[in-house]
Design an enzyme around this catalytic site. Structure first.
Site, PDB file in Angstrom:
ATOM      1  N   CYS A 287       0.866  -1.184   0.000  1.00  0.00           N
ATOM      2  CA  CYS A 287       0.000   0.000   0.000  1.00  0.00           C
ATOM      3  C   CYS A 287       0.899   1.229   0.000  1.00  0.00           C
ATOM      4  O   CYS A 287       2.079   1.132  -0.370  1.00  0.00           O
ATOM      5  CB  CYS A 287      -0.998  -0.021   1.154  1.00  0.00           C
ATOM      6  SG  CYS A 287      -0.267   0.035   2.813  1.00  0.00           S
TER       7      CYS A 287
ATOM      8  N   ARG B  66      -3.475  -0.583   5.375  1.00  0.00           N
ATOM      9  CA  ARG B  66      -4.066  -1.655   4.583  1.00  0.00           C
ATOM     10  C   ARG B  66      -3.161  -2.876   4.428  1.00  0.00           C
ATOM     11  O   ARG B  66      -3.597  -4.007   4.691  1.00  0.00           O
ATOM     12  CB  ARG B  66      -4.465  -1.121   3.188  1.00  0.00           C
ATOM     13  CG  ARG B  66      -5.607  -0.124   3.243  1.00  0.00           C
ATOM     14  CD  ARG B  66      -5.743   0.629   1.936  1.00  0.00           C
ATOM     15  NE  ARG B  66      -4.599   1.518   1.707  1.00  0.00           N
ATOM     16  CZ  ARG B  66      -4.384   2.238   0.611  1.00  0.00           C
ATOM     17  NH1 ARG B  66      -5.243   2.149  -0.378  1.00  0.00           N
ATOM     18  NH2 ARG B  66      -3.344   3.033   0.515  1.00  0.00           N
TER      19      ARG B  66
ATOM     20  N   ASP C 210      -8.355   3.919   1.051  1.00  0.00           N
ATOM     21  CA  ASP C 210      -7.380   4.266   2.086  1.00  0.00           C
ATOM     22  C   ASP C 210      -8.144   4.749   3.322  1.00  0.00           C
ATOM     23  O   ASP C 210      -8.838   5.758   3.260  1.00  0.00           O
ATOM     24  CB  ASP C 210      -6.472   5.368   1.544  1.00  0.00           C
ATOM     25  CG  ASP C 210      -5.347   5.705   2.497  1.00  0.00           C
ATOM     26  OD1 ASP C 210      -5.421   5.281   3.671  1.00  0.00           O
ATOM     27  OD2 ASP C 210      -4.414   6.391   2.074  1.00  0.00           O
TER      28      ASP C 210
END
Ligand code: 4NP
Length: 154
Positions: free
Chosen positions: A9, A15, A123
């Site tokens: 990420c 994440r 996000d």
């Protein structure tokens, strides 16, 4: 030889640490090496975001030992599969690839659920707790597919 999987990420604190922890919970570490990194250097050396730690813990997964790292060109050689969380990560990683063999290792993680759709795992960094649960659910489903696929005999 172990199958090596890299989750990517931007910051490697929200994440991809969840993706790493979730997939690890589904595959035997004797046969699979799973880790994560970020395209940026913003949080190198940091623990996952507390909200990711909390949501993982609520689902029985401990990600507190993870520390953020930045993607390196040599990762193309080390890893067999590189799963990115969003299109921005994809662009950043593909730009570093030197050939099609390296490019072919890279894919959107949500394409495991929705082939060729290139959907983003949103996000959650600037949002609230619900964003983290949403991300957990998406990644859990995607990792179910990845684990099944990897365990299929070739
Ligand atoms: P991640 O989330 O890419 O899922 O780890 C982010 C974490 C930090 C920042 C952006 C996204 N940041 O800008 O610091």
């Amino acid at each position: 030889m172990k199958v090596k999987i890299l989750m990517v990420c931007l910051g490697n604190i929200c994440r991809s640490p969840l993706a790493e922890g979730i997939l690890k919970s589904k595959l035997d570490s004797r046969y699979y090496n799973i880790t994560s990194c970020g395209t940026s250097s913003y949080h190198v050396g940091s623990k996952p975001d507390q909200r990711s730690i909390d949501i993982a813990k609520q689902h029985g997964i401990n990600i507190t030992d993870q520390r953020a790292a930045q993607f390196k060109i040599s990762d193309f050689t080390i890893y067999d599969h590189i799963y990115v969380m969003d299109s921005s990560n994809y662009k950043n990683i593909i730009e570093l690839a030197s050939n099609d063999h390296e490019k072919n290792k890279v894919g959107h993680i949500l394409n495991e659920l929705h082939p060729n759709s290139n959907l983003d795992v949103p996000d959650p960094y600037y949002g609230g707790e619900q964003g983290f649960e949403n991300v957990f659910q998406m990644l859990n489903e995607a990792c179910n597919h990845i684990a099944l696929k990897l365990k299929e005999p070739n």
